[in-house]
Design an enzyme around this catalytic site. Structure first.
Site, PDB file in Angstrom:
ATOM      1  N   LEU A 249       0.842  -1.196   0.000  1.00  0.00           N
ATOM      2  CA  LEU A 249       0.000   0.000   0.000  1.00  0.00           C
ATOM      3  C   LEU A 249       0.879   1.249   0.000  1.00  0.00           C
ATOM      4  CD1 LEU A 249      -3.239   0.571   2.039  1.00  0.00           C
ATOM      5  CD2 LEU A 249      -1.588   2.412   1.717  1.00  0.00           C
TER       6      LEU A 249
ATOM      7  N   HIS B  64       7.942   2.326  10.098  1.00  0.00           N
ATOM      8  CA  HIS B  64       8.495   3.551   9.529  1.00  0.00           C
ATOM      9  C   HIS B  64       7.555   4.704   9.905  1.00  0.00           C
ATOM     10  CE1 HIS B  64       9.632   6.458   6.386  1.00  0.00           C
ATOM     11  NE2 HIS B  64      10.771   5.790   6.297  1.00  0.00           N
TER      12      HIS B  64
END
Length: 338
Positions: free
Chosen positions: A127, A231
């Site tokens: 994604l 992240h």
């Protein structure tokens, strides 16, 4: 409906490559390599064209498209079953306690064990949303559309779904976790290994990765600090997964230490609460609530935000959304609350 999610086509290669160049690395499922992306699109085309089958090694690639201009602003992927062609590797984290009565000391640590516990599960991944499109619920649309697709094609998917989140990467594109462990065995930096994995798969991991458990107490602090951490750009994605019922079960990615999450397929919130409806009417506009709606099955699948008014097992939908989804009166519609 301004945007819709639809199956990617082979001629979406340029748009997909442009998105891949914006990821900053660490996106194994979206490498900035035209040849690899082209092969993915061809594999996805074949999967969408295939009739209903039991869970296999199919890859389904989707794009987020501006329904009016045709611009591609995002992408996502669904794997019907992982570990079919090559093993799906993870690190399983376990705790170890050792006690010395003579010294009066207790030692607690964690251990990382290479495993393939998620082989034969389904996976959602890949994604990515264009930086200029990260508002207006487009990320949520991309993510949740995958679950409606699984619902529409449930026999093709396994009973557990996995999601790997990209881990922490430094400004130079390196990974403290990779440098502490795998980098010492492969003779390449994180970016090189990530690109190689995206293009060639995981066999090289089986060939060279250390098979014995690793004590985290022996790792540098900067590597331990990023374990289980997504992240910074993936924190919203992690929250969305948690809202759908995904949770961490003590597994992390072997490359960057990012969290690996999973959920029982039929427990996914969007999949579980979505309603199968028959379109009873199409109206120019109305004050009905905005819902996540999907139509079609495989290569004709489409989803997006739409004004849907539900009455029992029927619904009316606004005309713009009906056109974008390709539905007419009498067609089936799958809808979930926003």
């Amino acid at each position: 409906m301004s945007f819709r999610v639809r199956p990617a086509r082979v001629d979406d290669l340029d748009a997909l490559y442009d998105l891949a160049t914006l990821t900053g690395g660490g996106f194994t499922n979206l490498p900035a390599d035209r040849s690899t992306l082209g092969a993915k699109l061809e594999k996805s085309r074949a999967a969408f064209a295939r009739g209903e089958t039991p869970p296999a090694g199919d890859l389904f690639v989707f794009v987020l498209e501006d329904a009016k201009t045709g611009a591609i602003l995002g992408t996502c992927q669904v794997f019907s079953r992982i570990g079919v062609e090559q093993p799906f590797y993870s690190y399983r984290i376990s705790k170890l306690t050792q006690v010395s009565p003579e010294l009066g000391k207790t030692f607690n640590t964690e251990m990382l064990t290479l495993c393939t516990d998620f082989n034969e599960c389904s996976e959602v991944g890949g994604l990515f949303l264009h930086p200029e499109a990260r508002s207006g619920g487009l990320g949520v649309l991309l993510a949740r559309s995958r679950y409606l697709f699984i619902r529409r094609n449930r026999p093709r998917f396994a009973d557990k779904v996995v999601a790997e989140l990209r881990g922490v990467i430094d400004e130079a594109g390196g990974s403290p976790f990779w440098d502490a462990i795998a980098g010492k065995f492969f003779g390449m930096d994180f970016k090189e290994a990530d690109a190689f994995n995206g293009a060639h798969g995981t066999q090289f991991i089986a060939d060279l990765m250390p098979k014995t458990p690793i004590y985290t107490a022996m790792l540098p602090p900067e590597a331990v600090a990023v374990m289980r951490q997504p992240h910074p750009t993936g924190r919203a994605a992690m929250r969305m997964l948690e809202q759908e019922g995904f949770s961490g079960e003590g597994y992390i990615d072997i490359f960057d230490g990012g969290p690996t999450m999973s959920v029982a397929t039929d427990s996914i919130r969007t999949l579980r609460h979505a309603k199968e409806l028959t379109v009873a009417g199409i109206v120019d506009s109305h004050g009905a609530p905005v819902m996540l709606a999907a139509a079609g099955g495989l290569d004709d699948f489409a989803s997006g935000w739409a004004h849907v008014a539900i009455d029992g097992d029927t619904a009316t939908i606004d005309a713009d959304s009906a056109a974008a989804l390709g539905v007419a009166v009498g067609d089936r519609l799958l809808a979930a609350e926003r």
